[in-house]
Design an enzyme around this catalytic site. Structure first.
Site, PDB file in Angstrom:
ATOM      1  N   HIS A  56      44.629  53.860  42.787  1.00 25.35           N
ATOM      2  CA  HIS A  56      43.866  53.293  43.903  1.00 25.35           C
ATOM      3  C   HIS A  56      44.731  53.179  45.129  1.00 25.35           C
ATOM      4  O   HIS A  56      44.613  52.241  45.901  1.00 25.35           O
ATOM      5  CB  HIS A  56      43.362  51.903  43.561  1.00 25.35           C
TER       6      HIS A  56
ATOM      7  N   GLY B 204      36.755  45.258  52.298  1.00 27.73           N
ATOM      8  CA  GLY B 204      35.860  44.550  51.382  1.00 27.73           C
ATOM      9  C   GLY B 204      35.305  43.280  52.008  1.00 27.73           C
ATOM     10  O   GLY B 204      34.120  42.976  51.878  1.00 27.73           O
TER      11      GLY B 204
ATOM     12  N   SER C  80      37.399  40.231  45.369  1.00 24.32           N
ATOM     13  CA  SER C  80      37.031  39.234  46.357  1.00 24.32           C
ATOM     14  C   SER C  80      35.518  39.189  46.525  1.00 24.32           C
ATOM     15  O   SER C  80      34.942  38.127  46.756  1.00 24.32           O
ATOM     16  CB  SER C  80      37.706  39.522  47.691  1.00 24.32           C
TER      17      SER C  80
ATOM     18  N   GLY D 245      44.031  37.606  49.739  1.00 28.57           N
ATOM     19  CA  GLY D 245      42.860  36.763  49.548  1.00 28.57           C
ATOM     20  C   GLY D 245      43.096  35.326  50.005  1.00 28.57           C
ATOM     21  O   GLY D 245      42.166  34.649  50.464  1.00 28.57           O
TER      22      GLY D 245
HETATM   23  P1  ADP Z   1      40.594  44.074  44.598  1.00 31.42           P
HETATM   24  O1  ADP Z   1      41.713  43.275  44.009  1.00 31.42           O
HETATM   25  O2  ADP Z   1      39.511  44.331  43.611  1.00 31.42           O
HETATM   26  O3  ADP Z   1      41.074  45.263  45.345  1.00 31.42           O
HETATM   27  P2  ADP Z   1      40.335  42.633  47.114  1.00 31.42           P
HETATM   28  O4  ADP Z   1      41.478  43.442  47.603  1.00 31.42           O
HETATM   29  O5  ADP Z   1      39.146  42.551  47.995  1.00 31.42           O
HETATM   30  O6  ADP Z   1      39.872  43.078  45.663  1.00 31.42           O
HETATM   31  O7  ADP Z   1      40.808  41.132  46.871  1.00 31.42           O
HETATM   32  C1  ADP Z   1      42.095  40.864  46.426  1.00 31.42           C
HETATM   33  C2  ADP Z   1      42.283  39.363  46.373  1.00 31.42           C
HETATM   34  O8  ADP Z   1      41.491  38.804  45.336  1.00 31.42           O
HETATM   35  C3  ADP Z   1      43.697  38.961  46.029  1.00 31.42           C
HETATM   36  O9  ADP Z   1      44.504  38.963  47.171  1.00 31.42           O
HETATM   37  C4  ADP Z   1      43.502  37.584  45.431  1.00 31.42           C
HETATM   38  O10 ADP Z   1      43.536  36.577  46.427  1.00 31.42           O
HETATM   39  C5  ADP Z   1      42.106  37.615  44.892  1.00 31.42           C
HETATM   40  N1  ADP Z   1      42.095  37.586  43.436  1.00 31.42           N
HETATM   41  C6  ADP Z   1      42.438  38.564  42.582  1.00 31.42           C
HETATM   42  N2  ADP Z   1      42.264  38.156  41.317  1.00 31.42           N
HETATM   43  C7  ADP Z   1      41.797  36.875  41.385  1.00 31.42           C
HETATM   44  C8  ADP Z   1      41.422  35.885  40.425  1.00 31.42           C
HETATM   45  N3  ADP Z   1      41.472  36.141  39.122  1.00 31.42           N
HETATM   46  N4  ADP Z   1      40.999  34.677  40.860  1.00 31.42           N
HETATM   47  C9  ADP Z   1      40.938  34.408  42.188  1.00 31.42           C
HETATM   48  N5  ADP Z   1      41.283  35.304  43.128  1.00 31.42           N
HETATM   49  C10 ADP Z   1      41.699  36.516  42.737  1.00 31.42           C
END
Ligand code: ADP
Ligand code: MG
Length: 560
Positions: free
Chosen positions: A217, A400, A441, A544
Site C-alpha cells: 500500500h 480518507g 479512520s 489520526g
Molecule cells: P488506514 O490505517 O486504514 O490507512 P487511515 O490512514 O485513514 O486508515 O487512519 C490511520 C489512523 O487510524 C492512525 O493514524 C490511527 O490514529 C488510527 N487507528 C489505527 N488503528 C486504530 C485502532 N485500532 N484504534 C483507534 N485508532 C486507530
C-alpha cells in the site's frame, strides 16, 4: 507515475467500471465491488476476497469459476467500508453463506468484521479468513500480527477451489486458514508507487538500494539494503522463507513469484531461474508455480516470493481448475446457471427519522455548522495529514478524512432536509462517513459519530458535550481496541475526554488534545498500518491523533 486518469479521486471506481464492461460476460458490478455474472446452479459458499484497489488482478480480476464469487473493492489502498462488504455479500450469497478473505490490516479487519456481524443479523452466514503471510512484518512468535501481501493469491485460490468442490462454510474456512498457516512471503521494493494525480511517489528508495520487507500500500520497505544481483536476491529470499518452514511440512510447495507493477516479466524469469534451482536443491518440488503480476501496488517496482507448503488436500485445491479474467487453469466444468445476475443498483433506503422537537431542529443547524467548519479544516490539512501517514503508514489519511467529512456533511444535510433532529443528523453523518471513506479512520469516525448522535437524541436542544464525547470515545475504543500508548487517535481522544470530565471548557480540552497529539511523536505504534514500521514512525506524530485534535480545535469556536 499514473499517466491516464480523469478525476483522480474516482480512479478506483472508473477502473472497476472499465473492467466490468470489458468482462461483462463474466462479472457484474454491484455497489462496493463486483460478483460473478452467473448464479451458481446449486447453493455454494461464496468466496469474497477484498481490500483496497490498486492491486490488480487482486481482487476483482480473479472472479470466476474455481476462484472468487465476488470481490469487495475499496478506494485506492483503502479498506472497503462495512456497507461495501455487505452489499457484495448480499449479491453473491446463494444460500450457503459467504467467506470474506483479506490481508491483515486494521481497516479491513474492522470493516469486514462489522460486515460479518451485520450479515449474520440478517440471516446470512458470514465468516472470514485473514491472510498473514508477510514474514518481514512481525517475528514468528507474533505471526498473527503479520500483514497480508501476495500470499493472498494462494489463499484465495485455495478457498475458491474448496468452495467449488461444494464444501460447507466451516470446511471452506478451514481450508483457507490452513492455506494461510502454510504460506510465507518476503518481498522487496526498488521504487515507490505514485497515486493518480500526484507527481511524487509515496516513498523513494535510495539509489543502489532496495527496501526489504515491502508493503503493498505504498508503505516503504522495513529496511534499506544494498541492491544485490538476481542470484543473491534469490538466495536471500529463499533462505528467509525456508527458515520459516512450518513444522511437519512436506516438500511440495505452491510458489508465486510476484511483480508489484513495474518489474518486467523477463526480470522475474531471471530471478525465477535462481529461485527454482535453490528450492529444488533444498529438496522442494514447486507445484504449478506462478510467475507474474498477481498482487500489485499500482506502479511500484518490487518483487515478492510466496511459498505455500502443500499437503494432499491443499495441493488438490491449488491444482484445481479456475477460469477468471486474469487467471486461468485447466478446464472448468460449466454448470448452467439458474438465472443470470442482474446489474444491482444501490437502492436508497427511505430515511425514517424520529420526530424532532423544534429545539432539536435548531441544534441540528449548529451540528451542520460544526460539520461545515470541520470540512473546511480537513480540506486545508489534507496534504499534511497524508504526509504524516506516509512516514510509516500508507499516506491515505488526508484523503480518507476528506472523503469522510464530505460524505458526512452531505448525509447530515440530507437528514436535515428530511426533518431530522440534531442526533439523527449526526448519526446520518456517521453512517455516510463510514460508507464512503473506508479505511480504519473511516469506520472509527463513522461509528463514533453515530454513537454521539444516538447520545444526543431528537428531543432536547441542549446537550451535555461530556455525554456526547463519552459516547463517541467509548465506541471508538471498543471497536478499535486500541489502548493509550498504542499511538493512535485514542492518544488524543482520551486526554481530551478526561479534560472535559474534570470540568475544563472545550477550548482548553482541545488544547490538551493538541498537545497529546504532538506527544504521540515519541510513541511506537502498536496498532494499525504503522505498526510494522514502528521505528520509522518515532519522531512523527500519529496521523489520526493529529486529525482528531484538529477537529476538536475547529469545533471550539461553536461549542460553549
Ligand atoms: P488506514 O490505517 O486504514 O490507512 P487511515 O490512514 O485513514 O486508515 O487512519 C490511520 C489512523 O487510524 C492512525 O493514524 C490511527 O490514529 C488510527 N487507528 C489505527 N488503528 C486504530 C485502532 N485500532 N484504534 C483507534 N485508532 C486507530
Ligand atoms: Mg492510512
Amino acid at each position: 507515475m499514473t499517466y491516464l486518469y480523469d478525476d483522480p479521486a474516482a480512479f478506483a471506481e472508473d477502473a472497476l467500471a472499465g473492467f466490468c464492461d470489458l468482462h461483462a460476460g463474466a462479472v457484474r458490478r454491484v455497489p462496493g465491488g463486483a460478483v460473478r455474472a452467473d448464479r451458481p446452479a446449486r447453493p455454494k459458499v461464496a468466496v469474497l476476497p477484498g481490500g483496497g484497489s490498486g492491486h490488480y488482478p487482486a481482487f476483482y480480476g480473479v472472479i470466476g469459476p474455481g476462484f472468487a464469487d465476488g470481490a469487495v473493492s475499496g478506494n485506492l489502498f483503502t479498506s472497503p467500508s462495512t456497507q461495501d462488504a455487505c452489499s457484495v455479500a448480499a449479491a453473491a450469497d446463494s444460500g450457503a453463506g459467504v467467506v470474506f478473505s483479506y490481508g491483515n490490516y486494521a481497516g479491513d479487519v474492522l470493516n469486514f468484521g462489522l460486515a460479518a456481524e451485520t450479515l449474520r443479523a440478517r440471516g446470512i452466514r458470514a465468516e472470514h479468513v485473514v491472510v498473514t503471510d508477510d514474514i518481514a512484518s512481525a517475528p514468528p512468535q507474533q505471526a498473527e500480527q503479520r500483514r497480508g501481501i501476495a500470499g493472498d493469491f494462494v489463499v484465495f485460490k485455495i478457498l475458491g477451489a474448496a468452495a467449488e468442490e461444494g464444501l460447507d462454510l466451516d470446511e471452506v474456512v478451514r481450508a483457507g486458514r490452513k492455506a494461510n498457516a502454510a504460506t510465507r512471503t518476503i518481498g522487496t521494493a526498488f521504487s515507490g508507487c505514485t497515486f493518480p494525480g500526484s507527481d511524487t511517489p509515496l516513498f523513494t528508495v535510495p539509489d543502489g538500494q532496495m527496501g526489504l520487507g515491502l508493503g503493498i500500500h505504498g508503505e516503504p520497505g522495513l529496511r534499506d539494503l544494498p541492491l544485490p544481483s538476481a542470484a543473491v536476491l534469490a538466495e536471500d529470499f529463499v533462505g528467509r522463507i525456508l527458515a520459516e518452514k512450518p513444522g511437519g511440512a512436506g516438500d511440495r510447495v505452491a510458489v508465486v513469484l510476484n511483480g508489484l507493477g513495474s518489474v518486467k516479466h523477463e526480470e522475474l524469469f531471471v530471478l525465477w531461474t535462481r529461485i527454482a534451482a535453490l528450492l529444488r536443491e533444498s529438496g522442494h518440488t514447486p507445484v504449478l508455480p506462478e510467475v507474474g503480476e498477481l498482487v500489485t501496488s499500482l506502479d511500484m517496482a518490487g518483487v515478492s516470493l510466496t511459498v505455500t507448503w502443500l499437503d494432499e488436500e491443499l495441493e488438490r485445491w491449488w491444482r484445481a481448475p479456475a477460469a477468471t479474467p486474469a487467471f486461468r487453469r485447466g478446464e472448468t466444468r460449466h454448470e448452467p446457471a439458474a438465472a443470470p445476475v442482474a446489474e444491482v443498483v444501490a437502492e436508497p433506503a427511505a430515511p425514517r427519522y424520529a420526530a424532532a422537537s423544534p429545539e432539536s431542529r435548531k441544534l441540528a443547524e449548529a451540528v451542520l455548522d460544526g460539520l461545515r467548519a470541520v470540512r473546511k479544516a480537513l480540506h486545508g490539512a489534507e496534504t499534511e495529514l497524508g504526509a504524516i501517514d506516509a512516514v510509516a503508514g500508507d499516506g491515505d489519511h488526508g484523503r480518507g478524512m476528506v472523503r469522510g467529512i464530505d460524505a458526512a456533511l452531505a448525509g447530515a444535510e440530507s437528514a436535515w432536509h428530511d426533518g431530522a433532529g440534531a442526533g439523527d443528523c449526526l448519526a446520518a453523518a456517521g453512517d455516510e462517513w463510514a460508507a464512503r471513506a473506508g479505511g480504519t479512520s473511516g469506520v472509527l469516525w463513522g461509528a463514533g459519530l453515530r454513537a454521539a448522535g444516538e447520545a444526543i437524541g431528537a428531543e432536547s436542544g441542549v446537550v451535555d458535550v461530556r455525554v456526547v464525547v463519552d459516547a463517541f470515545a467509548d465506541r471508538v475504543v471498543r471497536l478499535g481496541g486500541a489502548e493509550p500508548g498504542d499511538k493512535t487517535m485514542v492518544d488524543a481522544l482520551e486526554p481530551f475526554r478526561t479534560a472535559l470530565v474534570v470540568g475544563k471548557p472545550w477550548a482548553e480540552a482541545a488544547a490538551v488534545a493538541e498537545a497529546a497529539a504532538r506527544d504521540t511523536a515519541a510513541l511506537t505504534p502498536k496498532k494499525g498500518r504503522a505498526r510494522p514500521l514502528a521505528e520509522r514512525s518515532v519522531g512523527t506524530p500519529d496521523a489520526g491523533a493529529v486529525s482528531l485534535a484538529l477537529i476538536v480545535r475547529t469545533l471550539a469556536e461553536g461549542i460553549r
